[in-house]
Design a protein around this motif. Sequence first.
Motif, short mmCIF file in Angstrom:
data_model
loop_
_atom_site.label_atom_id
_atom_site.label_comp_id
_atom_site.label_asym_id
_atom_site.label_seq_id
_atom_site.Cartn_x
_atom_site.Cartn_y
_atom_site.Cartn_z
N VAL A 188 0.84 -1.21 0.00
CA VAL A 188 0.00 0.00 0.00
C VAL A 188 0.87 1.26 0.00
O VAL A 188 0.57 2.23 -0.68
N PHE A 189 1.98 1.23 0.73
CA PHE A 189 2.84 2.41 0.83
C PHE A 189 3.59 2.71 -0.47
O PHE A 189 4.08 3.82 -0.65
N GLU A 190 3.69 1.76 -1.39
CA GLU A 190 4.48 1.96 -2.61
C GLU A 190 3.91 3.03 -3.53
O GLU A 190 4.59 3.97 -3.88
N GLN A 191 2.69 2.89 -3.98
CA GLN A 191 2.08 3.88 -4.88
C GLN A 191 0.61 4.07 -4.50
O GLN A 191 -0.28 3.63 -5.21
N PRO A 192 0.37 4.75 -3.39
CA PRO A 192 -1.01 4.84 -2.91
C PRO A 192 -1.79 6.01 -3.48
O PRO A 192 -1.23 6.99 -3.96
N PHE A 193 -3.11 5.87 -3.42
CA PHE A 193 -4.00 7.02 -3.53
C PHE A 193 -4.08 7.60 -2.13
O PHE A 193 -4.19 6.85 -1.16
N ARG A 194 -4.05 8.91 -2.00
CA ARG A 194 -4.06 9.54 -0.68
C ARG A 194 -5.31 10.39 -0.50
O ARG A 194 -5.72 11.10 -1.41
N ALA A 195 -5.84 10.33 0.71
CA ALA A 195 -6.87 11.26 1.14
C ALA A 195 -6.45 11.68 2.54
O ALA A 195 -6.20 10.82 3.39
N ASP A 254 -6.93 -1.88 -0.53
CA ASP A 254 -6.29 -2.00 0.77
C ASP A 254 -6.10 -0.58 1.30
O ASP A 254 -5.52 0.26 0.62
N PHE A 255 -6.59 -0.32 2.50
CA PHE A 255 -6.50 1.00 3.11
C PHE A 255 -5.55 0.94 4.29
O PHE A 255 -5.58 -0.01 5.07
N VAL A 256 -4.72 1.97 4.43
CA VAL A 256 -3.87 2.11 5.61
C VAL A 256 -4.17 3.46 6.23
O VAL A 256 -4.02 4.50 5.59
N PHE A 257 -4.60 3.43 7.48
CA PHE A 257 -4.87 4.64 8.25
C PHE A 257 -3.58 5.07 8.93
O PHE A 257 -2.93 4.27 9.60
N VAL A 258 -3.19 6.33 8.74
CA VAL A 258 -1.98 6.87 9.35
C VAL A 258 -2.37 8.08 10.20
O VAL A 258 -2.92 9.05 9.68
N ALA A 259 -2.08 7.99 11.49
CA ALA A 259 -2.37 9.10 12.41
C ALA A 259 -1.23 10.11 12.36
O ALA A 259 -0.06 9.74 12.24
#
Length: 119
Positions: free
Chosen positions: A21-28, A84-89
């Motif tokens: 997921v961290f390689e080429q993600p879509f970001r919001a 695949d979603f990764v939540f980052v605080a």
Amino acid sequence: MVKLNFSRELRLLTPIQFKNVFEQPFRASTPEITILARKNNLEHPRLGLTVAKKHLKRAHERNRIKRLVRESFRLSQHRLPAYDFVFVAKNGIGKLDNSAFAQILEKLWQRHIRLAQKS
């Protein structure tokens, strides 16, 4: 009937899954939260959580954030694309109350739904 569970198959569990997921993600993102997403080859979305001690010192604060994110994902999973979603605080997340946090998460999920429809 739609199942609203958060079983093991709906979670990112291994470092390889997170790295993908961290390689080429879509970001919001907002100033306090970033949700990264990347298309998976499954028929359902999956969620990974990262809440660093750097941003929330106390374990009960980190647990509260993770609990709220899991609940939001659980309720939204039927609308989300198969990503695949990764939540980052990020800094300042501890200052949000539960209702403001839930509203921000809903806005970010909607943004990812729109991004998925465009691609």
